[in-house]
Design a protein around this motif. Structure first.
Motif, PDB file in Angstrom:
ATOM      1  N   ILE A 100      -0.120  34.966  12.163  1.00  0.00           N
ATOM      2  CA  ILE A 100      -0.825  35.076  13.443  1.00  0.00           C
ATOM      3  C   ILE A 100      -1.756  36.289  13.338  1.00  0.00           C
ATOM      4  O   ILE A 100      -1.650  37.068  12.394  1.00  0.00           O
ATOM      5  CB  ILE A 100       0.144  35.161  14.657  1.00  0.00           C
ATOM      6  CG1 ILE A 100      -0.590  34.927  15.965  1.00  0.00           C
ATOM      7  CG2 ILE A 100       0.892  36.499  14.667  1.00  0.00           C
ATOM      8  CD1 ILE A 100      -1.347  33.613  16.061  1.00  0.00           C
ATOM      9  N   HIS A 101      -2.617  36.431  14.326  1.00  0.00           N
ATOM     10  CA  HIS A 101      -3.643  37.480  14.228  1.00  0.00           C
ATOM     11  C   HIS A 101      -3.298  38.698  15.090  1.00  0.00           C
ATOM     12  O   HIS A 101      -2.582  38.577  16.096  1.00  0.00           O
ATOM     13  CB  HIS A 101      -5.017  36.931  14.615  1.00  0.00           C
ATOM     14  CG  HIS A 101      -5.075  36.246  15.949  1.00  0.00           C
ATOM     15  ND1 HIS A 101      -5.421  36.911  17.104  1.00  0.00           N
ATOM     16  CD2 HIS A 101      -4.839  34.967  16.318  1.00  0.00           C
ATOM     17  CE1 HIS A 101      -5.410  36.060  18.121  1.00  0.00           C
ATOM     18  NE2 HIS A 101      -5.043  34.877  17.672  1.00  0.00           N
ATOM     19  N   THR A 102      -3.874  39.835  14.712  1.00  0.00           N
ATOM     20  CA  THR A 102      -3.677  41.068  15.479  1.00  0.00           C
ATOM     21  C   THR A 102      -4.865  41.366  16.400  1.00  0.00           C
ATOM     22  O   THR A 102      -4.774  42.246  17.259  1.00  0.00           O
ATOM     23  CB  THR A 102      -3.476  42.284  14.553  1.00  0.00           C
ATOM     24  OG1 THR A 102      -4.559  42.315  13.614  1.00  0.00           O
ATOM     25  CG2 THR A 102      -2.153  42.209  13.806  1.00  0.00           C
ATOM     26  N   ALA A 131      -0.109  36.979  25.140  1.00  0.00           N
ATOM     27  CA  ALA A 131       0.143  35.613  24.676  1.00  0.00           C
ATOM     28  C   ALA A 131      -0.664  35.307  23.424  1.00  0.00           C
ATOM     29  O   ALA A 131      -0.166  34.689  22.483  1.00  0.00           O
ATOM     30  CB  ALA A 131      -0.209  34.623  25.788  1.00  0.00           C
ATOM     31  N   ASP A 132      -1.914  35.743  23.400  1.00  0.00           N
ATOM     32  CA  ASP A 132      -2.827  35.458  22.289  1.00  0.00           C
ATOM     33  C   ASP A 132      -3.229  36.754  21.615  1.00  0.00           C
ATOM     34  O   ASP A 132      -4.247  37.317  21.941  1.00  0.00           O
ATOM     35  CB  ASP A 132      -4.051  34.697  22.834  1.00  0.00           C
ATOM     36  CG  ASP A 132      -4.945  34.176  21.739  1.00  0.00           C
ATOM     37  OD1 ASP A 132      -4.528  34.217  20.578  1.00  0.00           O
ATOM     38  OD2 ASP A 132      -6.063  33.750  22.050  1.00  0.00           O
ATOM     39  N   ALA A 133      -2.382  37.292  20.700  1.00  0.00           N
ATOM     40  CA  ALA A 133      -1.266  36.563  20.131  1.00  0.00           C
ATOM     41  C   ALA A 133      -0.118  37.527  19.805  1.00  0.00           C
ATOM     42  O   ALA A 133       0.663  37.260  18.916  1.00  0.00           O
ATOM     43  CB  ALA A 133      -1.727  35.869  18.868  1.00  0.00           C
ATOM     44  N   LYS A 134      -0.014  38.653  20.554  1.00  0.00           N
ATOM     45  CA  LYS A 134       0.992  39.633  20.149  1.00  0.00           C
ATOM     46  C   LYS A 134       2.414  39.173  20.461  1.00  0.00           C
ATOM     47  O   LYS A 134       3.365  39.584  19.780  1.00  0.00           O
ATOM     48  CB  LYS A 134       0.662  41.001  20.751  1.00  0.00           C
ATOM     49  CG  LYS A 134      -0.594  41.585  20.072  1.00  0.00           C
ATOM     50  CD  LYS A 134      -1.159  42.819  20.729  1.00  0.00           C
ATOM     51  CE  LYS A 134      -2.412  43.283  19.979  1.00  0.00           C
ATOM     52  NZ  LYS A 134      -3.161  44.334  20.694  1.00  0.00           N
ATOM     53  N   ASP A 165      -8.951  39.353  12.106  1.00  0.00           N
ATOM     54  CA  ASP A 165     -10.309  38.831  12.351  1.00  0.00           C
ATOM     55  C   ASP A 165     -10.312  37.355  12.752  1.00  0.00           C
ATOM     56  O   ASP A 165     -11.338  36.690  12.629  1.00  0.00           O
ATOM     57  CB  ASP A 165     -11.174  39.038  11.097  1.00  0.00           C
ATOM     58  CG  ASP A 165     -10.578  38.399   9.850  1.00  0.00           C
ATOM     59  OD1 ASP A 165      -9.379  38.043   9.868  1.00  0.00           O
ATOM     60  OD2 ASP A 165     -11.308  38.250   8.850  1.00  0.00           O
ATOM     61  N   GLU A 166      -9.182  36.833  13.244  1.00  0.00           N
ATOM     62  CA  GLU A 166      -9.121  35.393  13.574  1.00  0.00           C
ATOM     63  C   GLU A 166     -10.072  35.038  14.700  1.00  0.00           C
ATOM     64  O   GLU A 166     -10.686  33.973  14.707  1.00  0.00           O
ATOM     65  CB  GLU A 166      -7.686  35.014  13.944  1.00  0.00           C
ATOM     66  CG  GLU A 166      -7.437  33.502  14.020  1.00  0.00           C
ATOM     67  CD  GLU A 166      -7.775  32.868  15.359  1.00  0.00           C
ATOM     68  OE1 GLU A 166      -7.958  31.637  15.403  1.00  0.00           O
ATOM     69  OE2 GLU A 166      -7.896  33.595  16.380  1.00  0.00           O
ATOM     70  N   GLU A 167     -10.197  35.936  15.668  1.00  0.00           N
ATOM     71  CA  GLU A 167     -11.011  35.610  16.851  1.00  0.00           C
ATOM     72  C   GLU A 167     -12.504  35.537  16.531  1.00  0.00           C
ATOM     73  O   GLU A 167     -13.285  35.089  17.362  1.00  0.00           O
ATOM     74  CB  GLU A 167     -10.747  36.632  17.974  1.00  0.00           C
ATOM     75  CG  GLU A 167      -9.318  36.596  18.516  1.00  0.00           C
ATOM     76  CD  GLU A 167      -8.990  35.335  19.325  1.00  0.00           C
ATOM     77  OE1 GLU A 167      -9.831  34.422  19.359  1.00  0.00           O
ATOM     78  OE2 GLU A 167      -7.886  35.277  19.892  1.00  0.00           O
ATOM     79  N   ILE A 168     -12.897  36.003  15.357  1.00  0.00           N
ATOM     80  CA  ILE A 168     -14.299  35.834  14.949  1.00  0.00           C
ATOM     81  C   ILE A 168     -14.391  34.852  13.771  1.00  0.00           C
ATOM     82  O   ILE A 168     -15.374  34.832  13.041  1.00  0.00           O
ATOM     83  CB  ILE A 168     -14.972  37.190  14.604  1.00  0.00           C
ATOM     84  CG1 ILE A 168     -14.116  37.978  13.605  1.00  0.00           C
ATOM     85  CG2 ILE A 168     -15.226  38.004  15.860  1.00  0.00           C
ATOM     86  CD1 ILE A 168     -14.852  39.149  12.972  1.00  0.00           C
ATOM     87  N   PHE A 190       1.536  31.132  15.168  1.00  0.00           N
ATOM     88  CA  PHE A 190       2.086  31.498  16.472  1.00  0.00           C
ATOM     89  C   PHE A 190       1.020  31.714  17.533  1.00  0.00           C
ATOM     90  O   PHE A 190       1.108  32.621  18.358  1.00  0.00           O
ATOM     91  CB  PHE A 190       3.036  32.692  16.287  1.00  0.00           C
ATOM     92  CG  PHE A 190       4.238  32.280  15.475  1.00  0.00           C
ATOM     93  CD1 PHE A 190       5.385  31.854  16.101  1.00  0.00           C
ATOM     94  CD2 PHE A 190       4.184  32.242  14.083  1.00  0.00           C
ATOM     95  CE1 PHE A 190       6.487  31.418  15.366  1.00  0.00           C
ATOM     96  CE2 PHE A 190       5.276  31.805  13.335  1.00  0.00           C
ATOM     97  CZ  PHE A 190       6.425  31.388  13.977  1.00  0.00           C
ATOM     98  N   GLU A 191       0.009  30.844  17.503  1.00  0.00           N
ATOM     99  CA  GLU A 191      -0.932  30.799  18.627  1.00  0.00           C
ATOM    100  C   GLU A 191      -0.139  30.366  19.865  1.00  0.00           C
ATOM    101  O   GLU A 191       0.840  29.636  19.748  1.00  0.00           O
ATOM    102  CB  GLU A 191      -2.034  29.773  18.342  1.00  0.00           C
ATOM    103  CG  GLU A 191      -2.982  30.135  17.214  1.00  0.00           C
ATOM    104  CD  GLU A 191      -3.861  31.327  17.530  1.00  0.00           C
ATOM    105  OE1 GLU A 191      -3.977  31.695  18.719  1.00  0.00           O
ATOM    106  OE2 GLU A 191      -4.414  31.908  16.580  1.00  0.00           O
ATOM    107  N   PRO A 192      -0.575  30.807  21.058  1.00  0.00           N
ATOM    108  CA  PRO A 192       0.164  30.403  22.258  1.00  0.00           C
ATOM    109  C   PRO A 192       0.174  28.882  22.413  1.00  0.00           C
ATOM    110  O   PRO A 192      -0.802  28.225  22.079  1.00  0.00           O
ATOM    111  CB  PRO A 192      -0.622  31.055  23.405  1.00  0.00           C
ATOM    112  CG  PRO A 192      -1.925  31.470  22.819  1.00  0.00           C
ATOM    113  CD  PRO A 192      -1.725  31.668  21.359  1.00  0.00           C
TER     114      PRO A 192
HETATM  115 ZN   LIG Z   1      -5.275  33.275  19.056  1.00  0.00          ZN
END
Ligand SMILES: [Zn+2]
Length: 411
Positions: A100-102, A131-134, A165-168, A190-192
Motif C-alpha cells: 500500500i502507499h504512504t 482510509a486511503d491508505a494509512k 508515489d501511488e497517488e501520482i 490495502f486500498e480502502p
Molecule cells: Zn489509495
C-alpha cells in the motif's frame, strides 16, 4: 490444524484498538503529499520503528526524481520520498506481497500539518489519509504480527512494499513493484474498500497527458494577424479529445486543468492542458496511441505552432478474469468463514493493483478499511471494518501458511 482451528487462532484484533489507533493517529499526523519528501521521510523512520516487531529484513530505496511541467510549461524534476521494503522467510514455498502507499491526497484546506484533523465520531474516524491508505498500513502490520506469533510462523514467505508515489501513478516505485511481483505468487493490496464494503474486481487503465501549444505573441490591436493564438489552437485540439469516448465506447477523457495566456490585449503564445484518459481494454490503449500519433502529425504541420506532448498510461487495465478472479474467490471464501459477504464491483479508479496484475501477479487490491470521502476534507473510515479486515487478512495468511496449495497454481 484443520481449517476451523484457524478461526480459533485468530486474535481479537479489536482488543488492541488503543495502541493501533495511537499509531494510526501518529502516521496521519505527517502531511505526506506525494511531493512532501521531508514528511514522507519522517513517516518512513516511524514506520521502520513500528514494524521492527515483525523481525523482517528492512530496506529503503530512494527513487529517481520525476519530470513534470510547471505552470508555464517549463520542465522540472521533482523529488520523491523513499520506498520501503520488508521481507521475511524468503525460502518458504509460498510468497505473498502485501502493499500500500504512504502518500495521501489532501484537500486544499489541509495545507499544513496543523490543518489535519483527527476526530472520532461514534464508529467513524475522520482524518486525512486514515482510509486511503494509512489504515491499510495498520492492517498489514497487525495481520502479519498475528501470523508471526502463531504456530504457523515461518510457513509463509512475505514481502511488504510501502511506496510514496501511488497517488501520482507510481512513476518511481513501479519498477520495484514489478520486481516483487515476479518473486511472489499472489498479492494483497490495502486500498480502502468501497463505502458499502464491496471489493473492486475490474479496474480501468489510466493515463495522464500534458499537451503544450506554443504559438506566437502579437499585439491584439496593432498586428494580431502576425500572432498565432495558442489558446484558440489548444481549445480546438481539446474538442477532438472530448470526442474520443464516441470512437472508443467505455473510454473516458477528462480535461482537468488548463493554463496559458496573460494580458487580454496580447495574442497568447502559450497554452497547456492536462488530461486524464481511462480505458477498459489493452485494445483501447493501442487505439488511443494510433489516434494520438495522427493528431500529433496533423498539428505539427500547422504553420507557426509548435506542440509538445508529455505523459502516457501509468496503469494498464486490470481485467476481471483468470488468476485474479480465482484469487478473489479465495478471499471471498475466507470472508464467508468470518460471516462477511464480500461483494465485488468494477471501478474506473486505478491503483497499484493494475500495475501488479500487468506484471503477472494476481492480486486483490481493496483489503483496506471501509472508507468514504477520499481525497477530500471529509475523508473517514469505519472503525469496525479496520479490525474486520485485520481478521480477514490474517485468516488468508494463515490459510496459505497451513496449506500452501490452497489457492492452487495462480501463476
Ligand atoms: Zn489509495
Amino acid at each position: 490444524m484443520p481449517m476451523l482451528d484457524l478461526l480459533r487462532h485468530l486474535p481479537d484484533f479489536r482488543a488492541r484498538e488503543v495502541p493501533v489507533l495511537e499509531r494510526l493517529q501518529a502516521w496521519c499526523s505527517f502531511r505526506t503529499g506525494s511531493f512532501d519528501v521531508a514528511a514522507l521521510e519522517a513517516l518512513a523512520k516511524v514506520l521502520q520503528r513500528d514494524f521492527s516487531d515483525l523481525g523482517a529484513t528492512f530496506r529503503q530505496e530512494s527513487l529517481e526524481p520525476v519530470l513534470r511541467l510547471d505552470g508555464s510549461g517549463r520542465q522540472e524534476f521533482r523529488d520523491l520520498g523513499p520506498c520501503l521494503f520488508w521481507e521475511k522467510h524468503p525460502s518458504a514455498a509460498r510468497q505473498i506481497l502485501l502493499a500500500i502507499h504512504t502518500d495521501v491526497v489532501y484537500a486544499d484546506s489541509e495545507k499544513t500539518a496543523e490543518d489535519l484533523r483527527w476526530v472520532r465520531d461514534g464508529e467513524w474516524l475522520h482524518a486525512a489519509g486514515c482510509a486511503d491508505a494509512k489504515g491499510g498500513i495498520a492492517i498489514i502490520h497487525e495481520a502479519l504480527l498475528a501470523l508471526e506469533q502463531s504456530p504457523l510462523a515461518g510457513q509463509l514467505g512475505w514481502k511488504i512494499i510501502l511506496n510514496p508515489d501511488e497517488e501520482i501513478g507510481s512513476p518511481g516505485s513501479s519498477e520495484g513493484l514489478q520486481r516483487a511481483a515476479k518473486k511472489c505468487h499472489m498479492g494483497l493490496l490495502f486500498e480502502p474498500s468501497l463505502p458499502d464494503g464491496a471489493l473492486v474486481g475490474a479496474r480501468k487503465g489510466s493515463g495522464n497527458f500534458t499537451v503544450a501549444v506554443h504559438g506566437k505573441a502579437a499585439h491584439a490591436g496593432r498586428n494580431p494577424q502576425e500572432g498565432r493564438n495558442a489558446i484558440v489552437a489548444l481549445a480546438t485540439w481539446l474538442g477532438e479529445w472530448a470526442e474520443l469516448p464516441v470512437r472508443f465506447p467505455g473510454m473516458t477523457v477528462n480535461v482537468g486543468r488548463i493554463q496559458g495566456g496573460g494580458s487580454v490585449n496580447r495574442v497568447p503564445d502559450f497554452a497547456m492542458a492536462e488530461i486524464n484518459v481511462r480505458v477498459e481494454t489493452d485494445g483501447q490503449v493501442e487505439g488511443f496511441a494510433g489516434w494520438r500519433k495522427q493528431q500529433e502529425e496533423r498539428w505539427s504541420q500547422r504553420e507557426g505552432y509548435r506542440c509538445e506532448w508529455f505523459g502516457g498510461f501509468s496503469a494498464p487495465p486490470k481485467p476481471w478474469e483468470g488468476a485474479t478472479r480465482k484469487w478473489m474467490q479465495c478471499v471471498q471464501e475466507c470472508g464467508h468463514l468470518l460471516g462477511m459477504d464480500l461483494k465485488v464491483k468494477s471501478s474506473g479508479g486505478v491503483c497499484d493493483g493494475n500495475r501488479l496484475a500487468a506484471a503477472g501477479l494476481p492480486n486483490v487490491d481493496t483489503l483496506g478499511p471501509v472508507g468514504d470521502g477520499l481525497h477530500g476534507a471529509g475523508e473517514k473510515m469505519l472503525l469496525p471494518s479496520l479490525f474486520q479486515r485485520m481478521r480477514l487478512t490474517c485468516l488468508i495468511l494463515m490459510r496459505l501458511a497451513q496449506e500452501p496449495d490452497w489457492a492452487g497454481d495462480l501463476k
